[in-house]
Design an enzyme around this catalytic site. Structure first.
Site, PDB file in Angstrom:
ATOM      1  CB  SER A  59      -2.144 -16.309  16.419  1.00  0.00           C
ATOM      2  OG  SER A  59      -2.889 -15.571  17.302  1.00  0.00           O
ATOM      3  CG  ASP A  97       2.834 -13.341  20.809  1.00  0.00           C
ATOM      4  OD1 ASP A  97       3.690 -13.962  21.845  1.00  0.00           O
ATOM      5  OD2 ASP A  97       2.256 -14.344  20.073  1.00  0.00           O
ATOM      6  CD  GLU A 196       0.798 -23.173  20.843  1.00  0.00           C
ATOM      7  OE1 GLU A 196       1.145 -21.998  21.286  1.00  0.00           O
ATOM      8  OE2 GLU A 196      -0.002 -23.390  19.810  1.00  0.00           O
TER       9      GLU A 196
END
Ligand code: KIV
Length: 294
Positions: A59, A97, A196
């Protein structure tokens, strides 16, 4: 004698959180608090606040680097931020990530890239997106001794396949598939699983069926832990705020007013003031003038 206040002593002497501690927390019914982090000062603050894990999420492509989505993020960009976080955090479990295309092409590349997160990025685990189609990569990475966190539901790296950033698992068929994927990821050896943007009752059912902890984002209160993008929680990302975010601060507005005040002070000659100025002893100044006039 330490000069730190007692609450900070408690935090700096906090025991290191491991993937095993994640599992134990679930067994004890203790909620797991995770946030994303991308830099040294934020990692310091998160760690000292007592966060269980810091996810250096891709992100960062959107909230730090200004990309439209997470797809352009590279392993090198991720590692740059991972290293900064690793320098700031002591106790929190650090999870890197894996970005788009760093684990999809071959298991060899997946292992090599996952290894870089530990060797060069200072992380203790990696996260990657996807279910049954990622089992080969997940098993291979685990085989190299690297803990893996799974990620199901809205998987932003598949935004083009999903037709946008939209909730997942809202039909009986897609919900059943998600549950199957979750069980497969657990069986493959993932230590934890991000859910999510999935319906709360589905996330709760998955959480109850798994022995590994689920970490929800937009997945309701029935998960074993929660994660948010720190820039959303702090109100630092001005493009949009997802419905599931609780804003704990409005730092974008705070930053803007601090910058506006600074500009006004510079333009109005009120900064720097006397207390921000380095003095030169009078006799040295006199000597300088004398030397220059010789
Ligand atoms: O990249 C990220 O920050 C994430 C979280 C939203 C789970 O994947």
């Amino acid at each position: 004698m330490s000069t730190l206040p007692p609450n900070l002593i408690a935090q700096t002497t906090r025991k290191k959180i491991t993937t095993l501690a994640f599992r134990q927390k679930k067994e004890r019914g203790e909620p797991i608090a995770v946030l994303t982090g991308y830099d040294y000062p934020t990692a310091l603050a998160l760690d000292q606040a007592g966060i269980d894990a810091i996810l250096v999420g891709d992100s960062l492509g959107m909230v730090v680097l200004g990309y439209e989505n997470t797809l352009p993020v590279t392993v090198d960009e991720m590692l740059h931020h991972c290293r900064a976080v690793a320098r700031g955090a002591r106790a929190a479990l650090l999870i890197g990530d894996m970005p788009f295309m760093s684990y999809q092409v071959s298991t060899e590349e997946a292992i090599r890239n996952a290894g870089r997160f530990l060797q060069q990025g200072g992380m203790q685990a990696v996260k990657l997106e996807g279910g049954r189609e990622r089992l080969h990569a997940i098993r291979a990475i685990l085989g190299a001794g690297i803990p893996v966190m799974g990620h199901l539901g809205l998987t932003p790296q598949s935004v083009n396949l999903l037709g946008g950033f939209r909730p997942q698992g809202r039909t009986a068929v897609t919900a059943e598939r998600l549950l199957e994927d979750a069980l497969l990821l657990e069986e493959a050896g993932c230590f934890s699983l991000v859910l999510e943007s999935v319906p709360a009752r589905l996330a709760e059912m998955v959480s109850k069926r798994l022995t590994i902890p689920t970490i929800g984002i937009g997945a309701g209160a029935g998960c074993d832990g929660q994660v948010l993008v720190t820039h959303d929680l702090l109100g630092l990302f001005d493009r949009f705020t997802p419905k599931f975010v609780r804003k704990y601060a409005d730092l974008h507005t705070e930053m803007q007013s601090a910058f506006t005040a600074y500009i006004a002070d510079v333009q109005g000659h009120t900064f720097p003031a006397q207390e921000h100025t380095v003095e030169m002893p009078d006799e040295e100044w006199e000597a300088l003038l004398h030397n220059l006039n010789r």
